[in-house]
Enzyme design. Structure first.
Site, PDB file in Angstrom:
ATOM      1  N   LEU A 249       0.879  -1.167   0.000  1.00 48.82           N
ATOM      2  CA  LEU A 249       0.000   0.000   0.000  1.00 48.82           C
ATOM      3  C   LEU A 249       0.917   1.218   0.000  1.00 48.82           C
ATOM      4  O   LEU A 249       2.000   1.174   0.569  1.00 48.82           O
ATOM      5  CB  LEU A 249      -0.864   0.031   1.272  1.00 48.82           C
ATOM      6  CG  LEU A 249      -2.029  -0.958   1.408  1.00 48.82           C
ATOM      7  CD1 LEU A 249      -2.698  -0.800   2.761  1.00 48.82           C
ATOM      8  CD2 LEU A 249      -3.062  -0.779   0.318  1.00 48.82           C
ATOM      9  N   ASP A 250       0.470   2.306  -0.628  1.00 47.24           N
ATOM     10  CA  ASP A 250       1.265   3.538  -0.614  1.00 47.24           C
ATOM     11  C   ASP A 250       1.453   4.021   0.821  1.00 47.24           C
ATOM     12  O   ASP A 250       0.612   3.756   1.684  1.00 47.24           O
ATOM     13  CB  ASP A 250       0.543   4.663  -1.389  1.00 47.24           C
ATOM     14  CG  ASP A 250       0.602   4.433  -2.892  1.00 47.24           C
ATOM     15  OD1 ASP A 250       1.304   3.491  -3.316  1.00 47.24           O
ATOM     16  OD2 ASP A 250      -0.049   5.181  -3.626  1.00 47.24           O
ATOM     17  N   LYS A 251       2.514   4.775   1.022  1.00 48.15           N
ATOM     18  CA  LYS A 251       2.810   5.344   2.342  1.00 48.15           C
ATOM     19  C   LYS A 251       1.604   6.104   2.903  1.00 48.15           C
ATOM     20  O   LYS A 251       1.274   6.026   4.072  1.00 48.15           O
ATOM     21  CB  LYS A 251       4.014   6.282   2.193  1.00 48.15           C
ATOM     22  CG  LYS A 251       4.408   7.015   3.443  1.00 48.15           C
ATOM     23  CD  LYS A 251       5.582   7.956   3.157  1.00 48.15           C
ATOM     24  CE  LYS A 251       5.754   8.946   4.284  1.00 48.15           C
ATOM     25  NZ  LYS A 251       6.779   9.950   3.983  1.00 48.15           N
TER      26      LYS A 251
END
Length: 299
Positions: free
Chosen positions: A90-92
């Site tokens: 998942l993106d930051k």
């Protein structure tokens, strides 16, 4: 000094929290993740990923999820537990449902489920503007390009297979960009108010930044707090409509602090029987929904 305005205070707190997560002791971080456990069985552990925490290490990253998986496994099981394994990313800036496997074999099985598109993923997003039509499928390939500006940078962008002919306005097929990846996103409008929309999104493929690019460039509805994809030619803070600023009690000059409003809301895994995993959107997302009056009947 502490801002008087509650919205600005919250934005500041999030930025601070993101910074703190980078400075805490790995044991403390593992404890935070343990408290965010939403489901576990003998094969998997599912956590609610916090905002601003990277999944993998990199330049300037002190703490990431990958690094504390051995500690988390010991906290959840016992001192002899083997480290947990990442199954997807998942993106930051994305929060929500994240699946970890207790063994290498299970991790590989789940990665294959993701790869062969057997995992159902549902995200929620608050976007600027309303998509037209209110529900549908965006199917436009995506490619990474360098943006030549005073501050050169790389962005994902659309690489359509069709264009309108300037002579007669007819749709013409064009040669496919060799590096483009096919990308498909299903979307549905749940509520709209204050020049914003609450959307339910289902990425059918898993291209980097796919939802953000399809919404911003495909539908012209960038995600609230997405400063990277709100403009093409520059890296600049998102410009918000007056009514949105008013509802959020925010000044335009403070918009760069707005977090990305894109939680991973639900995941459905076919492991033996189907496991449905849901994570409540983070508090900042729930508060924005309330302020913008984007209420929907309880799902």
């Amino acid at each position: 000094q502490i801002p008087k305005d509650p919205a600005q205070r919250r934005v500041r707190e999030l930025a601070m929290l993101s910074k703190q997560l980078q400075q805490v002791h790995p044991n403390v971080l593992a404890k935070v993740l343990k408290q965010g456990t939403v489901y576990q069985n003998e094969e998997i552990v599912v956590i609610n990923k916090p905002y601003g925490l990277p999944v993998h290490g990199g330049p300037g990253v002190k703490n990431c999820i990958a690094d504390v998986l051995p500690i988390l496994a010991k906290m959840l099981e016992n001192i002899k537990a083997e480290p947990l394994h990442l199954c997807h990313r998942l993106d930051k800036e994305t929060t929500g449902v994240m699946v970890l496997a207790r063994s290498k074999e299970v991790a590989e099985r789940i990665r294959l489920l993701f790869k062969t598109r057997q995992v159902e993923k549902v995200y929620w997003a608050i976007s600027l503007g309303d998509p037209d039509p209110t529900e549908g499928i965006v199917e436009i390939p995506i490619v990474e390009k360098e943006v030549q500006s005073h501050q050169s940078h790389f962005k994902m962008t659309l690489a359509p297979s069709y264009r309108l002919s300037p002579e007669d306005g007819k749709v013409v097929k064009i040669r496919k960009n060799r590096n483009a990846e096919s990308a498909v996103t299903r979307y549905r409008l749940l509520a709209s108010s204050s020049a914003c929309s609450l959307l339910e999104l289902q990425p059918i493929t898993g291209v980097k930044h796919q939802i953000r690019v399809h919404l911003a460039y495909g539908l012209g509805c960038p995600i609230l707090g997405d400063h990277k994809y709100s403009h093409w030619s520059k890296l600049a803070p998102q410009k918000l409509p007056e009514i949105t600023l008013k509802r959020l009690k925010l000044q335009q000059s403070k918009s760069p602090h707005l977090p990305l409003h894109l939680p991973a809301y639900r995941l459905s895994l076919p492991l033996g029987q189907r496991i449905d995993l849901v994570c409540k959107p983070p508090l900042f997302f729930q508060k924005t929904v309330k302020k913008l009056d984007l209420d929907i009947a309880n799902d």
